[in-house]
Design an enzyme around this catalytic site. Sequence first.
Site, PDB file in Angstrom:
ATOM      1  N   GLY A 176       0.828  -1.202   0.000  1.00  0.00           N
ATOM      2  CA  GLY A 176       0.000   0.000   0.000  1.00  0.00           C
ATOM      3  C   GLY A 176       0.866   1.257   0.000  1.00  0.00           C
ATOM      4  N   SER A 177       0.390   2.267   0.709  1.00  0.00           N
ATOM      5  CA  SER A 177       0.983   3.604   0.572  1.00  0.00           C
ATOM      6  C   SER A 177       2.453   3.725   0.953  1.00  0.00           C
ATOM      7  CB  SER A 177       0.172   4.606   1.382  1.00  0.00           C
ATOM      8  OG  SER A 177      -1.157   4.595   0.924  1.00  0.00           O
ATOM      9  N   THR A 178       2.938   2.873   1.858  1.00  0.00           N
ATOM     10  CA  THR A 178       4.357   2.977   2.202  1.00  0.00           C
ATOM     11  C   THR A 178       5.232   2.732   0.978  1.00  0.00           C
ATOM     12  OG1 THR A 178       4.004   0.786   3.136  1.00  0.00           O
ATOM     13  CG2 THR A 178       4.466   2.546   4.683  1.00  0.00           C
TER      14      THR A 178
END
Lengths: 637, 349
Positions: free
Chosen positions: A301-303
């Site tokens: 995801g966003s990481t």
Amino acid sequence: MVGSNQQIKRFYRYEQKKRLLAILLLMTFSFVALICRLIYIEVITGNELSVKALDQWWRDVPITAKRGDIYDRNGVLLAGANTAYTLYIRPSEVKNKQTTAQVLSEVLDLTYASLIKKLESRQSEIKIKSGMDKDEMLKTLQSRAEGIYFSQTVKRVYPYADFMAQTLGFVNADVHGQTGLESKYDVYLSGVDGYILTETDLVGRRIENGITRYLDGTPGHNAHLTIDYNIQKSIEDAVKEAYITHSAKSVSCIMMDVETGEILGMAQAPSFDLNNVPRSDPIALLANSKCTWASDTFEPGSTFKILTAAIGLDSGAITTKSTVTCPGYHVVDGQKIKCWRTRGHGTQSFSEAVANSCNVMFMNIASKTGISTLYDYFDRLGLDEKTGIDIVGEASGILISKDSVKNVDLARIGFGQSIAITPIELLVASAIVVNGGTQVRPYILDYFADDSGKTVLKNYPITKTGIISSTTSKIMREVLENVVVNGGGKNAAVSGYRIGGKTGTAQKYENGAIARGKYISTFIGFAPADAPKYICLIVVDEPVGAYYGSIVAAPYVGKIFSEVLPHVGIASAFESSKTELIMPSVVGLGIEEVTYIFELLGIYIEVYGEGNTVTKQSPIAGTKISSNSLVAFELDL
Amino acid sequence: MIYSASSYVGSVKYGDSLFYVKKQGLALLLGLVCMYLASRMDITKIERFGLPIYIVGLVLLLIIFIPGVGSNAYGATRWIDLRVITFQPSEIAKFTLVVFLAKLFSKKHPTTIASMIIPILVVACMLVAVLLEPNMSCAICMAAISMIMFIVGGIRFRHAVAFASLGIGGGIALIFAEPYRIKRLMAYLDPWSSPRGEGYQLIQSYYALGSGGLFGVGLFASRQKYLYLPFSESDFIFSIIGEELGVIGCVVVLLIFSVYIASGIAIAIKSDERFKSLLALGIVSVVSVQTILNVAVVTGSIPPTGLPLPFISAGGSSLIVFLIATGVLISIDTEKIKQAKRNWVRMTS
């Protein structure tokens, strides 16, 4: 007639003698043949046979070698070994059974009846008591008991019980490593067992005047890890807290030295007591004893946007001046892919888009970079191979094969979906981004020292520079620091320290479909943000309730840094003024109004869903928050 | 030697390391007395009572099958238990067969089929009785001895060949009739394939011999006798000799046997009476065939089969019988002197 009869008789006599001699010859030949055979067996194959025979003549009782200790980098004992003794008796050697039974019952606190029964058995040797300590052993040895002898075993002791359970691992009944480092470095830790060799008969009875030989073993080597006990302690505490607070399925966290790849601490919950391994449920134990941060892949995801952003900048696909307009979605090949903030982020700069974690920006970056360049960078960042960490069962990332990546896939990969990597891969790749572009190989074992303290095996950092340019790295550090200062990473901020980082909230897939309500919340943080030394990743799997990385994951990294940084001697540079506030209840209020109030107070807000009314809030009303923290709301649609 | 090989077994099984030695010593004493008596015996009497002697041997073989008399061990009924001593009638039967064959051949040379019928029947009866026990090794032994007697008795070459092939064919058939014999045969072909099963004994025998080397580990120093090698005091005593005294010891033992056998043959050649000559041959055959077979088994040269080593293996009845036979051999050798003495007595009286 008489004459011929006589002749016949003489002929027969002659014939008979001839035949007798022939028989003698035959027997002689047989004897010679047998002698040849004897010489062949006894002299020619003799050595080989006698070696095999020797093997069966000696009964060996192993003296388990002392298992090597495991220490942290400062000499804190993480796993030790106690020697335990097992008492055996050879009933045939006990002349006065009553006396021996009497003496042993006094010394060992065993019943006389059970002892005499054992002493009168016809077995060659009988186990009397195991798990005896040295004092008990010496006392028994000095008593008047006959026919006794001891074997030595080693019992593993873990002073901190469930501390680092998955990483340290545990040993089996024979004191050989089954999981974790115990298994990985078993050869070094276990040493070489010694033996008591006894001449025995077929069934193991010691023969009269038989010789007993003692072959000394070699103690195992002591392991010195890169782990820092204090850092480990902070991480353990944070992980346990996160695990309980969010009723998560599991939580894991790793901290690594950005420059060398030394792992300074890692913890995983749920854990178990290494001194009392729950073996009753082997399947659960197997699942629970894996280092999931190295063995399991997940959609980051966003990481993952840290990597996308760095690749975009480094390849020249975008610049810091690039902007994006986010209407809440992006259309790729006719397919509408949503941003997490479905209401849209509006027009943002590169830095703002990173701070807000805007998906549209990262879809753009991925598309502009192109599949070929993107995969080339993935390869350089090591996403398609194991990091080489010294842990059993490390997995490697799973990438869609280059040829079958469609444009929609490419866009999704940009914000960390449609790609599965291990937490440790994500950590190492992120380290490359912030450390100036140097690849590091993570490792846990620093060195092995033998009994006398001499180093027998030493791990050195393995690095490869120039993965991305130092300029890109510098920009990324600034951008990521901004995330913590002004964006979704606010909860990881530590007063007086410069922290950089990135949140992540990924939906879990089960059987190829999005699993409703199941999320993985992550946060990667590094400090100090201008010259990173430490990088830390926390993964909270399936939190119940709030699931945003900013709320569920980031605070714990902040907490860990707040404890670790002063401990390692990095001084707090400035004291920021913080106002403590009590979180009000805003459920049912209009989002416009709420946003206005919170932004006035300087509190960063994250909004999920569509609509105008707040239906859920994090943290709940009544929680203490500070003026530079982050809150999240869910809307009615 | 028996003392060394049996002391441990004796002490473990009977709590007396001298158990076998005492038994064997008693048998030796008894045997020597019998041998002396036999050496003073008039051989012509033996000749006269050839048939009854044979019948006694056969009856002894058969009474084993009377329930309560025969003692069963290791899956075969081979022993008669007389409380103090158990003895194997087959040990005696071998010699009674030899006596009767010597008598038959001394009367009539087995040159024609007709003249062979009776001797063949005589041998066959014994073989059947022995095989019923069952005792294959003794049967092989008897067959070989009979063959030697037939040859020296004057059998025609072509008949001998026919007999030999018949015997070998029958032997093979018998091997395949019993599964344990096939297993033993396999064990002989490759003992290492079943080191804990059929091949165990042979491997242990190899270990003993191999450890002995050229000079042996020294008297009483055997390790294999500590129950590793089954029957180390009886059928496999030669392995322990090999272990303790080495090749040298083995060769010396075999040389002593050679001297015995050569003297026996010499006695047979010298003897002017056909019966005595054949009897001497028969006795020597028993000793030599049994020695050769025993050593061959121990060295894995032929499939394993249980035969004691004459004079040396533990076993009272065997020792006594062999000593008596030796007495007879001495008697044959000294017959001329005895005759001369008798003549002298007659002349002087």
